[in-house]
Design an enzyme around this catalytic site. Sequence first.
Site, PDB file in Angstrom:
ATOM      1  N   SER A 268       0.921  -1.383   0.160  1.00 18.12           N
ATOM      2  CA  SER A 268      -0.209   0.228   0.066  1.00 18.12           C
ATOM      3  C   SER A 268       0.873   1.790  -0.059  1.00 18.12           C
ATOM      4  O   SER A 268       1.609   1.900  -0.845  1.00 18.12           O
ATOM      5  CB  SER A 268      -1.035   0.112   1.120  1.00 18.12           C
ATOM      6  N   ASP A 363      -8.316  -5.699  -6.482  1.00 17.23           N
ATOM      7  CA  ASP A 363      -7.967  -4.845  -5.457  1.00 17.23           C
ATOM      8  C   ASP A 363      -8.697  -3.603  -5.788  1.00 17.23           C
ATOM      9  O   ASP A 363      -8.710  -2.646  -6.761  1.00 17.23           O
ATOM     10  CB  ASP A 363      -5.687  -4.209  -5.518  1.00 17.23           C
ATOM     11  N   HIS A 397      -6.875  -6.200  -1.891  1.00 22.68           N
ATOM     12  CA  HIS A 397      -5.860  -5.309  -1.402  1.00 22.68           C
ATOM     13  C   HIS A 397      -4.911  -5.762  -0.185  1.00 22.68           C
ATOM     14  O   HIS A 397      -3.437  -6.129  -0.350  1.00 22.68           O
ATOM     15  CB  HIS A 397      -6.117  -4.113  -1.145  1.00 22.68           C
TER      16      HIS A 397
END
Length: 458
Positions: A268, A363, A397
């Site tokens: 991230s 994601d 994600h």
Amino acid sequence: MLFPLALACHAGQKVGLACLLCYSHITQSKAVQTGSLVPEEMSSQVRLRLLPRARCLFDEPVQVKVAGLRSRQVVTLRAGSTDEKGVLFRSSATYRADETGAIDLDRDPSLSGSYVGVEPMGLLWSMKADTLHKRFQKTNSLNPHVVKFSVHEEESEGRILAEATNERCLTRQGVSRLPVKEGNIRGVLFTPPGEGPFPAVLDVCTFMCEKRASLLANRGFVVLAVAVYNEEPDNVKNIHLDYFEEAVGFLLRQTKVGSKGVGVVSRSKGGDIALSIAAFLPGVEAAVWINGCNGNLAVPLYYKNCQILSPILFDHSKVIPTDSGASIVKYGAKNPLAEENKASLVPIERAKGHFLFAAGEEDLQWDSKAYMGQMVDRLKRHGKENFESLSYPRAGHLLEPPYGPYCLSSFHGVVDIPVLWGGEPRSHAAAEVHLWKKIQEFLRTHLSCDATRSKAKL
């Protein structure tokens, strides 16, 4: 053997020494209360076993077996665990015993429940909270992830036939955990047992979490976990690469470290920081980027008091609300390749080390697969071959070390709303197993160790 053999058993069974040890462990453990998992009476015939042992590492699979049922008997298996915030997560699956009255989750399919089909670890990854937008919180490495398994009759109001407790430890015996407050560094250092030499890894978390770092230390890496955000994101107006340079230097000074450089692991927002560490700082031999961006997100990046990357800003008008109350923020970040964002792109072609890129194709936080493709193209244009890329269909994600509960949606600490993370649970869980092995292989391949280097520091 890392842990003593422990076979889970039920009250009233005639047991051997191994089962007695396990029963004592179960009854004395500070296991979580999971509502209906406290039996009034259990069958004296049914046995629930967790193999090879009931106490294991968080990222190790266990084989769940049931014996002593009636031939072809249908039962429900349940799992429950309470996280660090006190939120209860549960799963259940219905199974039919074979002719001998046995069930083996490595072999037998779930007929209904939290998942269907043959899923040996399905009871773990399919656990979810009763309330929406809850992510299983396991950030501290000191306490194990405690899971209560149980077998229930289909009739008799689901009477419990057998139960067992699985303690899934984040830190193996001999691994040291040291909170670090040295200079500007605020983090946690994990060191494996033994003399070494060991390769060094910097774990760049968006928010502080010890899980990945401690599990890598179990596998023979010296790991320093640090966070991008050590305070509320709204209070962070810029990020300084000097902080991470200080962390790299600290790692390389550790006496058990034998690698000439460090590896970096990230996901991230930590992903673009890891790219910048590899591109701008010396001594980085390997960098793992998971579901991030190829440009510097949100706030300016500084080095030696000079801004080196401008920020890619977020367009809140592109956030997509859903009926669940969680939003899709995938399209909120502005295009990194747009002319106005060229000064935000990380010049990864400058990196001397190797990259491992991994993207979940579903994601819903970032357009990670597209960003990964752009990075691969950039490196190829510069004649670089120092990278591997992994794309996981139907994964979301939050690609983490395996066997934790899959999270559909939860509150996002940066955008300050509940968000959908994306992915289909079964495919996402399989991606986590594969990626975790690849990360370890990648780091071992590119972080060469020299015993003379660690001895020189003594």
